[in-house]
Scaffold this motif. Structure first.
Motif: not given
Length: 270
Positions: A29-47, A19-24
């Protein structure tokens, strides 16, 4: 209903995140590696908002990072996922300029679901705008609302000088070399086969998922017949914003516009 292969792809290719955010790195589905990041917002488990950037963009680009930061500040937004399409940034593969990129978006959406977000909204800009429309038109798409900003309605458009330059970069060896060297965008050298469904033919299948189409009256790439065509094809299922003074995609979007987009999404999926 998901196929067995789709369920297996979700389990094996989409890791959970803290929940603290991270890169991954996501595996499509076709085997390509995709660089992604997550950042938490300000409303708990909101959208969760999943951001799909434009051609030559990437999650590290300032305009993409800025949009993600603003989205995360809006009430109702619990997290923001950004990622680089194939052939862009640190992601693997080569860009197919809106075709196989649907699989990249799908991996990011599934990642958001695995985080515990019950509601996910895809927001795409330019090429990413066409991708979110085509993705949402698939029966296996897992989004609760869709926002498409500065999207083309149809393929092979060359009616403006910027789009003629884009086509040169995509179709000519020198253009692909320049794109790789200067912009860090690796473009596939083969033509589409088959040609993917154009956005204007995908939007009727998005219903009943809420859809917002956003376009600027100063867009130098795609004139207003593109959003008007998309809105007409979607019928009363879509909301259309023609923004005075707005240019093209994430680079030109004001903070006020980005906040309105996120607020629209949060209001539609409560």
């Amino acid at each position: 209903m998901e196929s067995v292969s789709e369920s297996r792809a979700e389990r094996s290719c989409v890791p959970p995140f803290a929940r603290g955010g991270r890169r991954a790195v996501l595996l499509t589905e076709d085997g390509v590696r995709i660089d992604a990041a997550y950042a938490p917002g300000g409303t708990g488990d909101g959208l969760a908002v999943v951001v799909a950037h434009g051609f030559t963009g990437a999650l590290e680009r300032p305009a993409v990072r800025r949009a993600a930061q603003i989205f995360g500040q809006v009430d109702g937004v619990g997290g923001v996922v950004t990622f680089s399409f194939r052939g862009h940034g640190r992601s693997g593969g080569r860009s197919t300029v809106g075709d196989r990129e649907v699989l990249d978006l799908d991996a990011a959406v599934r990642w958001a679901r695995r985080a515990g977000h019950r509601r996910v909204v895809s927001v795409g800009f330019s090429m990413g705008g066409s991708v979110v429309l085509r993705h949402a038109g698939r029966t296996t798409a897992h989004v609760d609302a869709v926002v498409s900003v500065s999207s083309p309605a149809r393929w092979y458009y060359r009616g403006t000088a910027p789009m003629r330059r884009v086509h040169w970069a995509i179709t000519r060896p020198a253009g692909r070399l320049l794109s790789r060297g200067l912009l860090g965008t690796r473009i596939h050298d083969r033509d589409w086969n088959p040609v993917p469904v154009p956005p204007v033919e995908a939007v009727p299948f998005i219903r009943p998922t809420p859809l917002l189409l956003v376009h600027g009256d100063r867009d130098g790439y795609f004139p207003l017949d593109h959003p008007l065509s998309l809105a007409e094809a979607a019928g009363d299922a879509a909301e259309l914003w023609i923004e005075p003074g707005f240019g093209h995609a994430e680079n030109a979007a004001s903070e006020e516009l980005l906040r309105r987009i996120a607020a629209w999404a949060a209001a539609r999926v409560r």
